[in-house]
Design a protein around this motif. Structure first.
Motif, PDB file in Angstrom:
ATOM      1  N   ALA C 201      24.238  76.352  86.616  1.00 41.60           N
ATOM      2  CA  ALA C 201      24.539  75.741  87.761  1.00 41.60           C
ATOM      3  C   ALA C 201      25.993  75.767  88.046  1.00 41.60           C
ATOM      4  O   ALA C 201      26.539  76.362  89.050  1.00 41.60           O
ATOM      5  CB  ALA C 201      24.274  74.241  87.792  1.00 41.60           C
ATOM      6  N   ARG C 328      22.838  58.879  79.970  1.00 43.94           N
ATOM      7  CA  ARG C 328      22.797  60.381  80.449  1.00 43.94           C
ATOM      8  C   ARG C 328      22.084  60.422  81.789  1.00 43.94           C
ATOM      9  O   ARG C 328      20.981  60.108  81.678  1.00 43.94           O
ATOM     10  CB  ARG C 328      22.530  61.178  79.433  1.00 43.94           C
ATOM     11  N   ALA C 329      22.893  60.991  82.905  1.00 41.81           N
ATOM     12  CA  ALA C 329      21.984  61.191  83.967  1.00 41.81           C
ATOM     13  C   ALA C 329      21.259  62.379  83.655  1.00 41.81           C
ATOM     14  O   ALA C 329      20.200  62.359  84.487  1.00 41.81           O
ATOM     15  CB  ALA C 329      23.089  61.182  85.016  1.00 41.81           C
ATOM     16  N   ALA C 330      21.286  63.135  82.892  1.00 43.19           N
ATOM     17  CA  ALA C 330      20.743  64.292  82.848  1.00 43.19           C
ATOM     18  C   ALA C 330      19.139  63.839  82.320  1.00 43.19           C
ATOM     19  O   ALA C 330      18.080  64.566  82.882  1.00 43.19           O
ATOM     20  CB  ALA C 330      20.933  64.995  81.602  1.00 43.19           C
ATOM     21  N   VAL C 332      17.608  61.557  83.813  1.00 43.12           N
ATOM     22  CA  VAL C 332      16.933  61.227  84.864  1.00 43.12           C
ATOM     23  C   VAL C 332      16.403  62.665  85.491  1.00 43.12           C
ATOM     24  O   VAL C 332      15.217  62.790  85.883  1.00 43.12           O
ATOM     25  CB  VAL C 332      17.754  60.669  85.747  1.00 43.12           C
ATOM     26  N   ALA C 333      17.307  63.592  85.531  1.00 42.53           N
ATOM     27  CA  ALA C 333      17.312  64.963  86.108  1.00 42.53           C
ATOM     28  C   ALA C 333      15.957  65.470  85.517  1.00 42.53           C
ATOM     29  O   ALA C 333      15.209  66.208  86.002  1.00 42.53           O
ATOM     30  CB  ALA C 333      18.371  65.844  85.724  1.00 42.53           C
ATOM     31  N   THR C 335      13.471  64.101  84.089  1.00 47.04           N
ATOM     32  CA  THR C 335      12.306  63.562  84.584  1.00 47.04           C
ATOM     33  C   THR C 335      11.753  63.973  85.717  1.00 47.04           C
ATOM     34  O   THR C 335      10.584  64.398  86.219  1.00 47.04           O
ATOM     35  CB  THR C 335      12.459  61.859  84.529  1.00 47.04           C
ATOM     36  N   GLU C 336      12.838  64.096  86.644  1.00 44.78           N
ATOM     37  CA  GLU C 336      12.409  64.594  87.845  1.00 44.78           C
ATOM     38  C   GLU C 336      12.020  65.972  87.950  1.00 44.78           C
ATOM     39  O   GLU C 336      11.100  66.214  89.039  1.00 44.78           O
ATOM     40  CB  GLU C 336      13.541  64.414  88.893  1.00 44.78           C
ATOM     41  N   LYS C 337      12.471  66.833  87.217  1.00 40.21           N
ATOM     42  CA  LYS C 337      12.235  67.945  87.192  1.00 40.21           C
ATOM     43  C   LYS C 337      10.693  68.217  86.867  1.00 40.21           C
ATOM     44  O   LYS C 337      10.171  69.437  87.486  1.00 40.21           O
ATOM     45  CB  LYS C 337      12.817  68.775  85.995  1.00 40.21           C
ATOM     46  N   ALA C 338       9.936  67.398  86.465  1.00 36.00           N
ATOM     47  CA  ALA C 338       8.664  67.394  86.111  1.00 36.00           C
ATOM     48  C   ALA C 338       7.873  67.345  87.478  1.00 36.00           C
ATOM     49  O   ALA C 338       6.441  67.730  87.636  1.00 36.00           O
ATOM     50  CB  ALA C 338       7.960  66.295  85.186  1.00 36.00           C
ATOM     51  N   THR C 339       8.416  66.996  88.737  1.00 38.12           N
ATOM     52  CA  THR C 339       7.890  66.942  89.898  1.00 38.12           C
ATOM     53  C   THR C 339       6.960  68.074  90.295  1.00 38.12           C
ATOM     54  O   THR C 339       6.160  68.202  91.072  1.00 38.12           O
ATOM     55  CB  THR C 339       8.599  66.262  90.960  1.00 38.12           C
ATOM     56  N   GLU C 340       7.632  69.287  89.996  1.00 31.20           N
ATOM     57  CA  GLU C 340       7.083  70.460  90.370  1.00 31.20           C
ATOM     58  C   GLU C 340       5.575  70.691  90.456  1.00 31.20           C
ATOM     59  O   GLU C 340       5.261  70.441  89.124  1.00 31.20           O
ATOM     60  CB  GLU C 340       7.895  71.638  89.993  1.00 31.20           C
TER      61      GLU C 340
END
Lengths: 314, 503, 340
Positions: C201, C328-330, C332-333, C335-340
């Motif tokens: 990124a 770590r905010a990472a 959270v990121a 976990t969310e990545k798993a949404t795909e």
């Protein structure tokens, strides 16, 4: 490896049969003492007119075994071996024995049966410690003497044996007491750091009468710490250590160190003598020839000692 | 029915991944599960195999409700999965891979002889008689490894087999071999879920099709009853009736950039493209068709190996890295904002200032107060919530993260902005806001390349639509032609060259 | 400023606790007196002896922030100490000695940085090469012996003092403050954190990750060079076999105690230096306490485990002063990545 090949090539080239040809398989040059041993062995051989074939094993047993086989194949008169490890020598020593080439071990021992080598030349680590201790017994100031000890690497055999020898020597002298004992890992920086803490812990050094260091390097580090604390090493605090490396003689010449016990790099001299006797009339030497653990003090012209040693490769 | 799923719901922070989805699988059928990225396919599979716990709904296998808590549990129940990337161990032998975790044991030791026997039995009927089970798996081609993985999954599970993009790295002949195996398993009565974005393969292999979109069930139908166009319609959707296109507002703007034969081997065939000042170019196509690859080449992320991008005066624009592209006044909001967009642990302020700071160089830090003012400005303009510039951006919802990435580029004031799926996985409100923003920006003179799998979005926002298929720009639609039917037809037109479908 | 203090609170509390513990065994620990115009005392020894690890920790912090690691720093110390000692013992003068030492460190860092940034070799592997080979290089310079020198100018950096304060203390303070200011007063800190958290990124946002990666390894090499010069100057000799031996591990430990994640990202140079002081306080404390040397490593390991457990995010929040690291905010990121 390159050295080995070079050595073998040179050995192959020198076809001229001199009085005596002796092969020397050295461990490597991991320490100053080891380098000095190599230099002294060459000097001793030269003085006796011996053709020395040298092989540097670079810390690898397989290189040493290969070197001994090559010596056997060349038909040398004798072999000197400073073994890198204690085990795994049986078969190659048997090969030498079958070829009737006597093998003398230098500096370190092996686990093989005693009849596989002629003799071993080495120093007695306990005795070294005892010589250092005896010096302190003879030279301590009047009254109680609180001693601090810089030990070698925890668990190593020089550290254990030199500690024990020293304690045996001071046993009968109740005035001498070892008050602090800590490892300095045989290094200068370790010696300096630990000595600083000793000084702090012992009233800024006022309560310390002597330092016993398991090697000269730690003593040299400690001497710096003592000086930086504003104390006079060699005077306010007596310094006795072991090894007799050149730098400690310099310190002695400057009055900073008092005594050192020599771990002589001359293991080859006694070995050559034993070989000469054996070849002349078959005299079997003892299985262990102990080198002298000579004591050097400020009275032994330390500057001359320094000059004599500084180019040996320490 | 072998497998019945009803009202399956799964939410993640900021997104509803599955919204009351239903799905049926009969014994002896191959059932395709289709949808774009983010449609919910993976989440559905993960709920089924125990990798995710579902929030609501029922799953029944052979009429019995099940709730697998792990992949092992799912396997024991009879559900096995084979992924695109073979998840076996290439440095173990074929037999070890097949029996891994349950090797036959004799006197406390693995019995190699019995293990090999078992492995050969497991492989019987897969047409792999030439495979030596004692050799390393990695010595065989991917197709063989794929079939070994299937054999293992079938032997372990035996009722439901999930194939997740199994053909992605196979060539045409290998694919056919694999399909033969799958047909054989169908004949043996297994229920097979087949996930692929190669529509040809779907028509070739499957009996029924279920399409998901935005986490919702769209349609389930017999494959034979569908045609390509209908299928793409279902996948790309036709939901927002707002599709009042901008149509050509800026079509006469001056040309700003001209791509001449720009392309990169293996990613996107050379294409020509003229970008006019203040226009929105839509890029339509299916997943893997070359949409993102076009954006990557234009931003120097995978630098072009042929052709050039030129200014109107003919000078070439350096595109060998993102830094070069940024220096040329480009911006890029990537498709996967979690891995390529946000820097999760940094604050909203730092994320917004990042590109600006990178351009200024390390020695000229953006004063904190200025960065904060910038962040507060964009938080207000884009309605980023929570409105706290010091909050770590990873703690924000998907839509707000996307707004932060957009803000990062808007702060740079680029002349050409590439937006790859800017509205994926974000809620309806944010969706509309971002589209409105696109309009505002172009009014101010910025040119935008909008890559999207949502046709309505493209229709609503684009002045022109480029259609990509099989990694090639195949047509350009303007004016009245920008409508769902025309786009779908352009995407669906079967390709004359069968190898092209594999590109 | 209060924010900075809050970041450092766990390390300050840890240091205070360790100092209190050592004082319990050795009451005069904090006593400082002036003898011969220089500060003397156990606490002064800690600050002085802690210099090598503190210096290494400064560079290591930057490397770890980029999600890397530098295992070579101990060997680089040996090389640079040997280079400086070689220079003065060959009569080249102080300027040349420092230039050679620092130059060697710079080259070592450049080597590591190029392997990591340009060739994409994993940092642990890339720096392992120099970790192993570096001591050989140092031994070639010293010709296998302890290369001693009596150059007072060079010795000053290890054993000298400025108005009573031992030079090594001043060196690490100056280095730490300089690097701290450099990364925080410029945008370097932000950019380093960005590539440590998410390199793809950051690269897409135009951050020049390659140059930054090379720069942090060069910084680490320079810090190791300074540490190597200090150590050689301290004993007036370059000991290729032992200088900096295993110190890379202490440096990594200092960074970890300092609360910088080995996964990269947010870092604090000051906290890492405090971590180094914690380690040195333990080391010196063990020496002062007078336990047999067989216990040294066990005691150190035990204390380190206790410190790390108390600082762990899972246990931390229940204890005052600890666990102030934000989750770590990472996570959270991810976990969310798993949404795909």
């Amino acid at each position: 490896m390159k050295t080995l090949m070079l050595g073998a090539a040179m050995a192959a080239l020198s076809t001229g049969v001199s009085a005596q040809t002796i092969g020397f398989s050295q461990i490597g040059s991991e320490s100053g003492w080891r380098a000095a041993e190599t230099t002294v062995t060459r000097q001793e051989a030269e003085a006796r007119g011996i053709d020395l074939r040298f092989s540097d094993a670079q810390q690898r047993q397989e290189n040493q075994i290969a070197a001994i086989r090559s010596f056997v194949a060349q038909g040398v008169d004798a072999i000197l071996l400073a073994p890198v490890v204690a085990t795994g020598w049986d078969s190659v020593l048997e090969e030498a024995k079958e070829a009737e080439i006597p093998v003398v071990l230098l500096d370190r021992q092996v686990d093989s049966s005693e009849d596989l080598y002629l003799t071993a030349v080495g120093s007695d680590l306990v005795h070294e410690g005892a010589v250092a201790g005896q010096w302190l017994v003879d030279n301590k100031p009047e009254g109680a003497c609180r001693v601090v000890e810089l030990q070698g690497t925890t668990g190593s055999s020089p550290a254990i044996d030199r500690a024990n020898g020293f304690r045996q020597a001071i046993e009968g002298t109740p005035d001498i007491e070892i008050v602090r004992s800590q490892t300095g890992d045989f290094t200068r920086s370790g010696g300096k750091e630990v000595m600083e803490s000793f000084l702090q812990a012992e009233g800024g050094g006022d309560n310390i009468c002597a330092l016993y260091a398991h090697n000269d390097d730690m003593a040299l580090g400690a001497i710096q710490a003592i000086k930086e604390a504003g104390i006079d090493p060699g005077d306010d605090i007596l310094i006795v250590s072991i090894d007799a490396v050149p730098d400690i003689f310099k310190a002695m010449a400057e009055g900073d160190a008092n005594a050192t016990v020599e771990l002589t790099p001359n293991m080859a001299g006694p070995a050559f003598d034993a070989l000469a006797a054996y070849m002349a009339d078959g005299t079997e030497p003892e299985k262990f020839i102990q080198t002298e653990s000579a004591l050097y003090t400020q009275d032994d012209d330390p500057m001359a000692q320094y000059e004599a040693r500084k180019d040996l490769g320490y | 029915m072998l497998l019945t799923i009803r009202d399956l719901t799964k939410t993640f922070p900021g997104t509803v991944a599955l919204d009351g989805v239903r799905f049926d699988l009969a014994a002896g059928e191959v059932h395709a599960l289709l949808g774009e990225n983010g449609a919910g396919k993976s989440t559905l599979i993960k709920c089924l195999t125990g990798m995710h716990a579902r929030d609501g709904g029922q799953i029944a296998l052979d009429g019995q409700p099940i709730s697998p808590g792990s992949t092992q549990e799912a396997q024991a129940l009879g559900i096995g999965t084979v992924y695109q990337e073979v998840n076996l161990l290439p440095n173990l032998t074929v037999a070890e891979n097949l029996t891994f975790g349950r090797q036959p044991v004799r006197f406390g030791m693995v019995s190699r002889r019995r293990m090999h026997e078992e492995a050969r039995e497991m492989l019987a009927g897969y047409g792999l008689d030439h495979v030596d089970v004692a050799r390393e798996l990695g010595a065989y081609p991917v197709a063989v490894q794929q079939i070994v993985a299937i054999a293992r999954a079938v032997a372990l599970s035996g009722k439901v087999l999930i194939l997740d993009e199994p053909t992605a790295s196979l060539d045409a002949r290998e694919t056919e071999t694999l399909f033969e195996v799958v047909r054989g398993l169908r004949a043996r009565g297994l229920g097979i879920i087949f996930i692929s974005h190669f529509l040809d393969q779907v028509f070739d292999l499957t009996d029924r099709v279920t399409v998901l979109r935005n986490g919702r069930h769209i349609v389930t139908a017999g494959t034979a009853a569908l045609n390509r166009v209908e299928l793409i319609h279902h996948m790309l959707g036709h939901e927002l009736e707002m599709a009042e296109a901008r149509r050509g507002v800026q079509r006469d703007g001056p040309a700003m950039l001209r791509a001449e034969g720009l392309g990169r081997r293996g990613r996107i065939a050379p294409f020509d493209l003229t970008v006019r000042r203040g226009e929105v170019i839509g890029l339509a196509g299916l997943l893997g068709s070359g949409r993102t690859e076009t954006g990557d080449v234009l931003f120097g992320r995978t630098p072009a190996d042929r052709g050039a991008l030129r200014e109107p005066d003919g000078t070439a624009v350096e595109l060998r890295s993102p830094r070069a592209a940024i220096a040329a006044g480009f911006g890029y909001a990537p498709e996967d904002r979690k891995t390529d967009g946000i820097v999760a642990d940094l604050s909203v302020r730092e994320n917004i200032a990042l590109a600006l700071q990178a351009r200024r160089g390390w020695a000229r830090p953006l004063p904190r107060a200025e960065a904060r003012r910038l962040a507060e400005d964009y938080i207000r303009r884009l309605d980023i919530r929570p409105a706290d510039p010091e909050k770590a951006v990873g703690l924000l919802s998907g839509g707000n993260q996307q707004k932060v990435v957009l803000a990062r580029w808007l702060a740079m004031n680029p002349r050409f902005l590439i937006l790859d799926e800017p509205t994926r996985g974000i809620d309806v409100g944010a969706h509309a806001e971002i589209l409105r923003l696109v309009g505002d920006l172009t009014d101010a003179g910025m040119s935008i390349l909008l890559i999207s799998s949502e046709l309505d979005e493209l229709i609503a926002a684009s002045d022109r639509v480029i259609v990509v298929r099989d990694r090639r720009h195949v047509s350009e639609l303007v004016g009245e032609d920008i409508c769902t039917d025309r786009i779908v037809q352009a995407i669906a037109r079967p390709d004359a060259d069968p190898e092209g479908a594999r590109a | 400023m209060s924010q900075g203090l809050r970041r450092l609170a766990p390390q300050l509390v840890t240091l205070a606790a360790v100092v209190a513990l050592v004082s319990a065994f050795f009451p005069g620990f904090l006593a400082v007196e002036i003898a011969d115009g220089r500060l003397v005392g156990s606490a002064v020894d800690v600050l002085k002896r802690g210099a090598p690890v503190a210096l290494l920790a400064v560079g290591m912090t930057l490397v770890i922030a980029t999600r890397g690691i530098d295992l070579s720093v101990g060997a680089v110390m040996a090389i640079c100490g040997a280079a400086s000692a070689w220079a003065v013992s060959n009569g080249l003068g102080l300027g040349a000695a420092l230039a050679l030492g620092l130059g060697a460190g710079l080259l070592c860092g450049l080597w590591n940085g190029v392997l990591v940034a340009l060739f994409g070799i994993q940092p642990i592997v890339a720096t392992l090469i120099l970790m192993v080979a570096g001591r050989g290089v140092a031994q070639m310079i010293t010709e296998g012996r302890i290369l001693t020198f009596s150059h007072e100018g060079l010795a000053f950096f290890g054993a000298g003092d400025v108005v009573g304060v031992p030079t090594p203390i001043l060196i690490w303070i100056v280095t730490g403050v300089a690097v701290g200011l450099l990364v925080r007063r410029t945008a370097l800190g932000l950019l380093i954190e960005a590539i440590g958290i998410n390199r793809p990124a950051s690269a897409l946002a135009g951050v020049n990750a390659r140059v930054l990666l090379i720069a942090v390894y060069v910084a680490s090499g320079l810090c190791a060079a300074i540490a190597g010069i200090v150590v050689a100057a301290d004993i007036r000799g370059a000991d290729a076999n032992n200088a900096g031996l295993w110190l890379e591990l202490d440096a990594i430990l200092a960074v970890v105690i300092g609360g910088t994640s080995l996964l990269g990202g947010r870092f604090s140079v000051a906290a890492s230096i405090l971590g180094a002081l914690v380690i040195q306080t333990i080391d010196t404390g063990i020496l002062l306490a007078g336990f047999p040397s067989e216990f040294n490593l066990v005691i150190k390991a035990g204390l380190v485990v206790i410190i790390l457990v108390l600082q762990s995010p899972r246990l931390g929040p229940g204890l005052p002063g600890f666990g102030l690291r934000a989750p770590r905010a990472a996570g959270v990121a991810r976990t969310e990545k798993a949404t795909e």
